[in-house]
Design a protein around this motif. Structure first.
Motif, PDB file in Angstrom:
ATOM      1  N   SER A 163      -6.562   8.845  -4.561  1.00 30.88           N
ATOM      2  CA  SER A 163      -5.182   8.390  -4.359  1.00 30.88           C
ATOM      3  C   SER A 163      -5.056   6.943  -4.800  1.00 30.88           C
ATOM      4  O   SER A 163      -6.036   6.187  -4.805  1.00 30.88           O
ATOM      5  CB  SER A 163      -4.758   8.540  -2.892  1.00 30.88           C
ATOM      6  OG  SER A 163      -5.584   7.771  -2.042  1.00 30.88           O
ATOM      7  N   VAL A 165      -2.513   3.598  -4.087  1.00 28.75           N
ATOM      8  CA  VAL A 165      -1.444   2.969  -3.317  1.00 28.75           C
ATOM      9  C   VAL A 165      -0.971   1.746  -4.092  1.00 28.75           C
ATOM     10  O   VAL A 165      -1.773   0.887  -4.469  1.00 28.75           O
ATOM     11  CB  VAL A 165      -1.925   2.562  -1.910  1.00 28.75           C
ATOM     12  CG1 VAL A 165      -0.851   1.760  -1.184  1.00 28.75           C
ATOM     13  CG2 VAL A 165      -2.296   3.800  -1.098  1.00 28.75           C
ATOM     14  N   VAL A 222       5.932   0.148  -0.717  1.00 29.49           N
ATOM     15  CA  VAL A 222       4.663   0.823  -0.960  1.00 29.49           C
ATOM     16  C   VAL A 222       4.909   2.303  -1.229  1.00 29.49           C
ATOM     17  O   VAL A 222       5.708   2.949  -0.548  1.00 29.49           O
ATOM     18  CB  VAL A 222       3.712   0.653   0.238  1.00 29.49           C
ATOM     19  CG1 VAL A 222       2.557   1.650   0.176  1.00 29.49           C
ATOM     20  CG2 VAL A 222       3.159  -0.776   0.279  1.00 29.49           C
ATOM     21  N   ALA A 224       2.492   5.930  -2.352  1.00 34.05           N
ATOM     22  CA  ALA A 224       1.157   6.481  -2.566  1.00 34.05           C
ATOM     23  C   ALA A 224       1.239   7.696  -3.478  1.00 34.05           C
ATOM     24  O   ALA A 224       2.182   8.489  -3.396  1.00 34.05           O
ATOM     25  CB  ALA A 224       0.517   6.866  -1.236  1.00 34.05           C
ATOM     26  N   VAL A 243       4.144   3.851   3.303  1.00 40.45           N
ATOM     27  CA  VAL A 243       2.730   3.563   3.541  1.00 40.45           C
ATOM     28  C   VAL A 243       2.022   4.884   3.834  1.00 40.45           C
ATOM     29  O   VAL A 243       2.621   5.841   4.326  1.00 40.45           O
ATOM     30  CB  VAL A 243       2.563   2.566   4.705  1.00 40.45           C
ATOM     31  CG1 VAL A 243       3.007   1.180   4.285  1.00 40.45           C
ATOM     32  CG2 VAL A 243       3.344   3.017   5.940  1.00 40.45           C
ATOM     33  N   HIS A 244       0.715   4.934   3.545  1.00 39.46           N
ATOM     34  CA  HIS A 244       0.034   6.233   3.508  1.00 39.46           C
ATOM     35  C   HIS A 244      -1.340   6.165   4.167  1.00 39.46           C
ATOM     36  O   HIS A 244      -2.021   5.144   4.123  1.00 39.46           O
ATOM     37  CB  HIS A 244      -0.118   6.667   2.042  1.00 39.46           C
ATOM     38  CG  HIS A 244      -0.556   8.073   1.852  1.00 39.46           C
ATOM     39  ND1 HIS A 244      -1.836   8.402   1.491  1.00 39.46           N
ATOM     40  CD2 HIS A 244       0.127   9.240   1.966  1.00 39.46           C
ATOM     41  CE1 HIS A 244      -1.931   9.719   1.383  1.00 39.46           C
ATOM     42  NE2 HIS A 244      -0.754  10.254   1.672  1.00 39.46           N
ATOM     43  N   GLY A 247      -4.375   4.730   2.588  1.00 36.46           N
ATOM     44  CA  GLY A 247      -4.404   3.277   2.406  1.00 36.46           C
ATOM     45  C   GLY A 247      -4.744   2.522   3.673  1.00 36.46           C
ATOM     46  O   GLY A 247      -4.698   1.282   3.698  1.00 36.46           O
ATOM     47  N   GLN A 258      -1.713  -2.698   3.061  1.00 33.84           N
ATOM     48  CA  GLN A 258      -0.533  -1.980   2.554  1.00 33.84           C
ATOM     49  C   GLN A 258       0.695  -2.197   3.434  1.00 33.84           C
ATOM     50  O   GLN A 258       1.821  -2.262   2.928  1.00 33.84           O
ATOM     51  CB  GLN A 258      -0.837  -0.486   2.435  1.00 33.84           C
ATOM     52  CG  GLN A 258      -1.112   0.224   3.750  1.00 33.84           C
ATOM     53  CD  GLN A 258      -1.025   1.748   3.645  1.00 33.84           C
ATOM     54  OE1 GLN A 258      -0.462   2.303   2.698  1.00 33.84           O
ATOM     55  NE2 GLN A 258      -1.594   2.443   4.629  1.00 33.84           N
ATOM     56  N   HIS A 262       4.253  -3.815   2.196  1.00 32.90           N
ATOM     57  CA  HIS A 262       5.507  -3.071   2.303  1.00 32.90           C
ATOM     58  C   HIS A 262       6.579  -3.928   2.973  1.00 32.90           C
ATOM     59  O   HIS A 262       7.733  -3.968   2.509  1.00 32.90           O
ATOM     60  CB  HIS A 262       5.305  -1.776   3.091  1.00 32.90           C
ATOM     61  CG  HIS A 262       6.534  -0.913   3.127  1.00 32.90           C
ATOM     62  ND1 HIS A 262       6.956  -0.180   2.040  1.00 32.90           N
ATOM     63  CD2 HIS A 262       7.446  -0.691   4.118  1.00 32.90           C
ATOM     64  CE1 HIS A 262       8.083   0.468   2.353  1.00 32.90           C
ATOM     65  NE2 HIS A 262       8.389   0.168   3.608  1.00 32.90           N
TER      66      HIS A 262
END
Length: 355
Positions: A163, A165, A222, A224, A243-244, A247, A258, A262
């Motif tokens: 992934s 970010v 942010v 992802a 946000v993820h 991250g 992250q 954001h």
């Protein structure tokens, strides 16, 4: 400073609030079921910790505010049909797919997509939920309740799941974290590792893909991008306009996490390129009770979400960041968690850089 409201009051909202506190930003996560009348000011800003939400007193008030950042983006990416259409429109690589309609059949799905086909609900569905396999060998037909409500994807024999970010400011400025290697078990993210030297050759390709999407959407904040790695190629699997989980390692492993980036982006503050501190790994705590004896383990950082513990529910995570790989390996051998964690720990130990 205006108030930053977060639509949703789960763990992501809590971590946004934590990251914003040193910046002096007043972040107020709001429960989506709240019946309170919120004291929103005209210059306040609204963001979200989730892709979609029910129509409630709180969400109506937030979603009609003029400063809801990315409001138009959420419905486009929350629906897997329109998300896939965006990827195709931008010529961004993704698994072959089609929309499941009233006249769709399993035979046609196998003719178009092959022996193994994964159907995904257009809306909702995460951590392995909202999915239905069509396997030619099992002669399974498409259930009626899935028709018009799902997309069908070709099953991908991928090498790894990674992934990216990234964060984009209002002026189009972008910054990215290193690619993260992820392990999913039964559709749930159990562990992540970043950075990895061997993923660096894919970094610029991944950044170009996510940049193209964020620019096309004029996205701020942010985002992802979850991908399948197939050799030297990347296929986009899922997008998250927020946000993820993959991250979370940035809380311990980067100069600016992250969550802070954001907050900076949606409030119009200057963004910051994140300096990676050391080798990081993250372990999700899923359906298990907190054990504060974990804090005896060198290098461990605990984030407990204060949720009721239920099977399959994410209730916290552990972050590790250290320049001494033996400390990370020692932590993995010290943690004593039930199945399937031994599988996750073996995966982490194998994929961490060797001395």
């Amino acid at each position: 400073m205006s108030v930053l409201w977060v639509l949703g009051a789960g763990q992501l909202g809590a971590m946004l609030k934590q990251a914003a506190t040193p910046l002096g930003v007043d972040v107020r996560p709001v429960d989506i079921e709240s019946t309170d009348t919120l004291a929103l000011g005209p210059t306040d800003i609204v963001t979200a910790e989730r892709e979609e939400w029910p129509d409630t007193v709180a969400t109506k008030q937030l979603a009609t505010h003029s400063n809801f950042v990315n409001l138009a983006t959420f419905p486009q990416l929350a629906d897997r049909l329109t998300q896939k259409q965006w990827l195709d429109r931008l010529e961004l690589a993704t698994a072959p797919w089609f929309s499941v309609e009233a006249d769709s059949t399993a035979a046609k799905a196998h003719e178009i997509l092959g022996e193994r086909v994964l159907m995904k609900r257009r809306r909702g569905g995460y951590d392995g939920k909202g999915q239905y396999w069509l396997k030619q060998s099992e002669s399974i037909e498409i259930p009626e309740e899935w028709k018009g409500q799902a997309i069908a994807e070709q099953a991908i024999n991928f090498d790894e799941e990674v992934s990216l970010v990234g964060v984009r400011g209002k002026n189009g400025e972008t910054h990215f974290y290193p690619l993260t290697l992820n392990l999913h078990i039964n559709g749930i993210l159990y562990a992540s590792i970043s950075p990895l030297e061997r993923l660096k050759p894919l970094q610029s390709k991944a950044e170009a893909m996510l940049s193209k999407l964020m620019d096309a959407l004029d996205y701020v904040g942010v985002m992802a991008m979850e991908c399948f790695r197939i050799g030297d190629d990347l296929l986009i699997n899922e997008l998250a306009p927020r946000v993820h989980n993959s991250g979370h390692w940035t809380q311990a492993g980067a100069s600016v996490c992250q969550f802070e980036n954001h907050v900076r982006a949606v409030t119009g503050m200057p963004l910051a390129p994140a300096n990676v501190k050391n080798q990081s790994m993250m372990i999700n705590l899923i359906g298990i009770d907190v054990d504060y004896q974990w804090l005896n383990i060198k290098g461990l950082e605990l984030y407990w979400y204060k949720k009721d513990v239920r099977p399959g529910r994410k209730v916290g995570h552990l972050n590790f960041c250290c320049d001494d790989l033996s400390v990370l390996q020692s932590a993995l051998s010290t943690l004593n968690l039930p199945d399937p964690y031994p599988e996750a720990f073996t995966w982490l130990s194998k994929n961490l850089p060797q001395k």
